[in-house]
Design an enzyme around this catalytic site. Structure first.
Site, PDB file in Angstrom:
ATOM      1  N   ASN A  12       0.858  -1.191   0.000  1.00 51.45           N
ATOM      2  CA  ASN A  12       0.000   0.000   0.000  1.00 51.45           C
ATOM      3  C   ASN A  12       0.891   1.236   0.000  1.00 51.45           C
ATOM      4  O   ASN A  12       1.500   1.563   1.015  1.00 51.45           O
ATOM      5  CB  ASN A  12      -0.901  -0.027   1.251  1.00 51.45           C
ATOM      6  CG  ASN A  12      -1.729   1.236   1.383  1.00 51.45           C
ATOM      7  OD1 ASN A  12      -1.866   2.000   0.437  1.00 51.45           O
ATOM      8  ND2 ASN A  12      -2.276   1.445   2.575  1.00 51.45           N
ATOM      9  N   TRP A  13       0.933   1.896  -1.144  1.00 48.98           N
ATOM     10  CA  TRP A  13       1.831   3.053  -1.273  1.00 48.98           C
ATOM     11  C   TRP A  13       1.267   4.311  -0.622  1.00 48.98           C
ATOM     12  O   TRP A  13       1.977   5.315  -0.509  1.00 48.98           O
ATOM     13  CB  TRP A  13       2.109   3.353  -2.750  1.00 48.98           C
ATOM     14  CG  TRP A  13       2.877   2.291  -3.472  1.00 48.98           C
ATOM     15  CD1 TRP A  13       3.341   1.100  -2.974  1.00 48.98           C
ATOM     16  CD2 TRP A  13       3.284   2.325  -4.840  1.00 48.98           C
ATOM     17  NE1 TRP A  13       4.002   0.394  -3.946  1.00 48.98           N
ATOM     18  CE2 TRP A  13       3.976   1.135  -5.113  1.00 48.98           C
ATOM     19  CE3 TRP A  13       3.117   3.254  -5.872  1.00 48.98           C
ATOM     20  CZ2 TRP A  13       4.511   0.847  -6.366  1.00 48.98           C
ATOM     21  CZ3 TRP A  13       3.646   2.965  -7.119  1.00 48.98           C
ATOM     22  CH2 TRP A  13       4.343   1.777  -7.356  1.00 48.98           C
ATOM     23  N   LYS A  14      -0.021   4.285  -0.286  1.00 48.62           N
ATOM     24  CA  LYS A  14      -0.676   5.487   0.257  1.00 48.62           C
ATOM     25  C   LYS A  14      -0.441   6.660  -0.717  1.00 48.62           C
ATOM     26  O   LYS A  14      -0.386   6.442  -1.928  1.00 48.62           O
ATOM     27  CB  LYS A  14      -0.177   5.787   1.666  1.00 48.62           C
ATOM     28  CG  LYS A  14      -0.171   4.529   2.540  1.00 48.62           C
ATOM     29  CD  LYS A  14       0.038   4.784   3.984  1.00 48.62           C
ATOM     30  CE  LYS A  14       0.131   3.455   4.707  1.00 48.62           C
ATOM     31  NZ  LYS A  14       0.059   3.583   6.154  1.00 48.62           N
ATOM     32  N   HIS A  98      -9.446   0.832   4.691  1.00 41.00           N
ATOM     33  CA  HIS A  98      -8.167   1.043   5.384  1.00 41.00           C
ATOM     34  C   HIS A  98      -8.419   1.985   6.571  1.00 41.00           C
ATOM     35  O   HIS A  98      -9.239   2.905   6.484  1.00 41.00           O
ATOM     36  CB  HIS A  98      -7.140   1.644   4.429  1.00 41.00           C
ATOM     37  CG  HIS A  98      -5.764   1.667   5.018  1.00 41.00           C
ATOM     38  ND1 HIS A  98      -5.356   2.639   5.909  1.00 41.00           N
ATOM     39  CD2 HIS A  98      -4.718   0.810   4.894  1.00 41.00           C
ATOM     40  CE1 HIS A  98      -4.117   2.381   6.297  1.00 41.00           C
ATOM     41  NE2 HIS A  98      -3.705   1.278   5.687  1.00 41.00           N
ATOM     42  N   GLU A 100      -6.896   4.432   7.662  1.00 40.81           N
ATOM     43  CA  GLU A 100      -6.742   5.864   7.351  1.00 40.81           C
ATOM     44  C   GLU A 100      -7.984   6.403   6.646  1.00 40.81           C
ATOM     45  O   GLU A 100      -8.392   7.541   6.881  1.00 40.81           O
ATOM     46  CB  GLU A 100      -5.466   6.084   6.515  1.00 40.81           C
ATOM     47  CG  GLU A 100      -4.219   5.917   7.380  1.00 40.81           C
ATOM     48  CD  GLU A 100      -2.970   5.459   6.636  1.00 40.81           C
ATOM     49  OE1 GLU A 100      -2.921   5.568   5.394  1.00 40.81           O
ATOM     50  OE2 GLU A 100      -2.044   4.987   7.314  1.00 40.81           O
ATOM     51  N   GLU A 170      -5.354  -5.464  10.446  1.00 34.94           N
ATOM     52  CA  GLU A 170      -4.343  -4.430  10.658  1.00 34.94           C
ATOM     53  C   GLU A 170      -4.603  -3.742  11.992  1.00 34.94           C
ATOM     54  O   GLU A 170      -5.433  -2.810  12.057  1.00 34.94           O
ATOM     55  CB  GLU A 170      -4.412  -3.389   9.536  1.00 34.94           C
ATOM     56  CG  GLU A 170      -4.122  -3.960   8.170  1.00 34.94           C
ATOM     57  CD  GLU A 170      -3.496  -2.909   7.265  1.00 34.94           C
ATOM     58  OE1 GLU A 170      -2.381  -3.141   6.794  1.00 34.94           O
ATOM     59  OE2 GLU A 170      -4.110  -1.851   7.067  1.00 34.94           O
ATOM     60  N   GLY A 176       2.394   1.917  10.645  1.00 44.37           N
ATOM     61  CA  GLY A 176       3.316   3.046  10.507  1.00 44.37           C
ATOM     62  C   GLY A 176       4.041   3.410  11.793  1.00 44.37           C
ATOM     63  O   GLY A 176       4.659   4.469  11.880  1.00 44.37           O
ATOM     64  N   SER A 215       3.486  -2.579  10.188  1.00 45.45           N
ATOM     65  CA  SER A 215       4.938  -2.568  10.373  1.00 45.45           C
ATOM     66  C   SER A 215       5.623  -3.872   9.957  1.00 45.45           C
ATOM     67  O   SER A 215       6.579  -4.308  10.594  1.00 45.45           O
ATOM     68  CB  SER A 215       5.288  -2.197  11.819  1.00 45.45           C
ATOM     69  OG  SER A 215       4.839  -0.884  12.112  1.00 45.45           O
ATOM     70  N   GLY A 236       2.873  -1.328   4.268  1.00 46.73           N
ATOM     71  CA  GLY A 236       2.887   0.101   3.969  1.00 46.73           C
ATOM     72  C   GLY A 236       4.302   0.574   3.684  1.00 46.73           C
ATOM     73  O   GLY A 236       4.848   0.380   2.597  1.00 46.73           O
ATOM     74  N   GLY A 237       4.942   1.163   4.688  1.00 50.83           N
ATOM     75  CA  GLY A 237       6.255   1.787   4.529  1.00 50.83           C
ATOM     76  C   GLY A 237       7.281   0.942   3.794  1.00 50.83           C
ATOM     77  O   GLY A 237       7.979   1.440   2.894  1.00 50.83           O
TER      78      GLY A 237
HETATM   79  C1  PEP Z   1      -0.732  -0.047   6.061  1.00 49.80           C
HETATM   80  O1  PEP Z   1      -0.830   1.159   5.889  1.00 49.80           O
HETATM   81  O2  PEP Z   1      -1.618  -0.791   5.628  1.00 49.80           O
HETATM   82  C2  PEP Z   1       0.419  -0.560   6.778  1.00 49.80           C
HETATM   83  C3  PEP Z   1       0.384  -1.786   7.205  1.00 49.80           C
HETATM   84  O3  PEP Z   1       1.483   0.321   6.973  1.00 49.80           O
HETATM   85  P1  PEP Z   1       2.936  -0.021   7.629  1.00 49.80           P
HETATM   86  O4  PEP Z   1       3.413  -1.308   7.019  1.00 49.80           O
HETATM   87  O5  PEP Z   1       3.775   1.139   7.268  1.00 49.80           O
HETATM   88  O6  PEP Z   1       2.691  -0.168   9.106  1.00 49.80           O
END
Ligand code: PEP
Length: 253
Positions: A12-14, A98, A100, A170, A176, A215, A236-237
């Site tokens: 997920n690049w956001k 999600h 967010e 999640e 994040g 994470s 994500g990251g």
């Molecule tokens: C996400 O945004 O779905 C996510 C899991 O982010 P991260 O891996 O950065 O925690």
């Protein structure tokens, strides 16, 4: 991971990467995942890079997902995108719910109950995100929250389509933050999500893929992906860098 279910690693690049940056990323990723037999790989770029990524991944194992969509076919919904607009450019699937989107943009369970069937009807694979806040976990409300989200968001889906949805567990406190769920926490919550699906159909519970997200990094992926009920990861990251994303894909093999 169960051998009956194909693992999915989705990035997920956001709101990151221009089209030029996305092209640079995909050129670096494709050779790194070309031998990832038995693993599905997905990228979830911002809307404006979707078409370029569909084009650049054609013929590869990498699938392209959007990060959200509206439930209606069309209409006066300024700024929104319909499922048919995504399938028109051959997008494979879509992230729905999600945290967010829920927290920052007011996405509701009521809307998600319409979005999940709308995505499937259009031929998209939905990745439905569910998870508890830190407060909810500390209060012992994790299962109550997961039950509410899974039951509400899948309420309008016929039982025989449940297995076509991907669910991402999640925990919001792990997104994040660098604070990853322990393997015990991840396995317990994901087994619980699967049991919620089993309450409606045991057969579909055996099919539905449940991912862990929060994470995930190259150095913790293998341990999480080895858990019996974990069918992949939403990243994500660590998905923004081709080498680290490819290392997570390799951990799923
Ligand atoms: C996400 O945004 O779905 C996510 C899991 O982010 P991260 O891996 O950065 O925690």
């Amino acid at each position: 991971m169960s051998s009956d279910r194909t693992p999915l690693i989705a990035g997920n690049w956001k709101m990151h990467k221009s089209i030029a940056e996305a092209e640079e990323f995909i050129a670096a990723l494709l050779p790194r995942v070309s031998d990832a037999e038995g693993v599905e790989v997905g990228i979830c770029p911002p809307f404006l890079a979707l078409q370029a990524m569909v084009h650049s991944t054609r013929g590869s194992r990498v699938q392209v997902f959007a990060q959200t969509m509206h439930q209606a076919d069309h209409g006066a919904f300024t700024g929104e995108v319909a499922a048919s607009m995504l399938t028109e450019i051959d997008v494979h699937g879509v992230i729905l719910g999600h945290s967010e989107r829920r927290e920052l943009f007011g996405e509701t369970d009521r809307a998600l109950a319409l979005k999940v069937p709308a995505a499937l009807a259009a031929g998209l694979t939905p990745i439905l995100c569910v998870g508890e806040t830190e407060d909810e976990r500390e209060r012992g409300d994790t299962q109550r929250k997961l039950r509410h989200q899974v039951q509400e968001d899948l309420a309008r889906l016929p039982d025989d389509r449940l297995g076509d949805v991907v669910i991402a567990y999640e925990p919001i406190w792990a997104i994040g933050t660098g604070q990853v769920a322990t393997p015990e926490q991840a396995q317990e919550a994901i087994a619980f999500v699967r049991a919620l699906v089993a309450d409606r159909s045991r057969e579909q519970a055996g099919r539905v893929r449940v991912l862990y997200g929060g994470s995930v990094k190259p150095d913790n992926a293998a341990e999480l992906l080895a858990l019996p009920d974990v069918d992949g990861a939403l990243v994500g990251g660590a998905s923004l860098d081709a080498a680290s994303f490819a290392a997570i894909v390799a951990a799923a093999r």
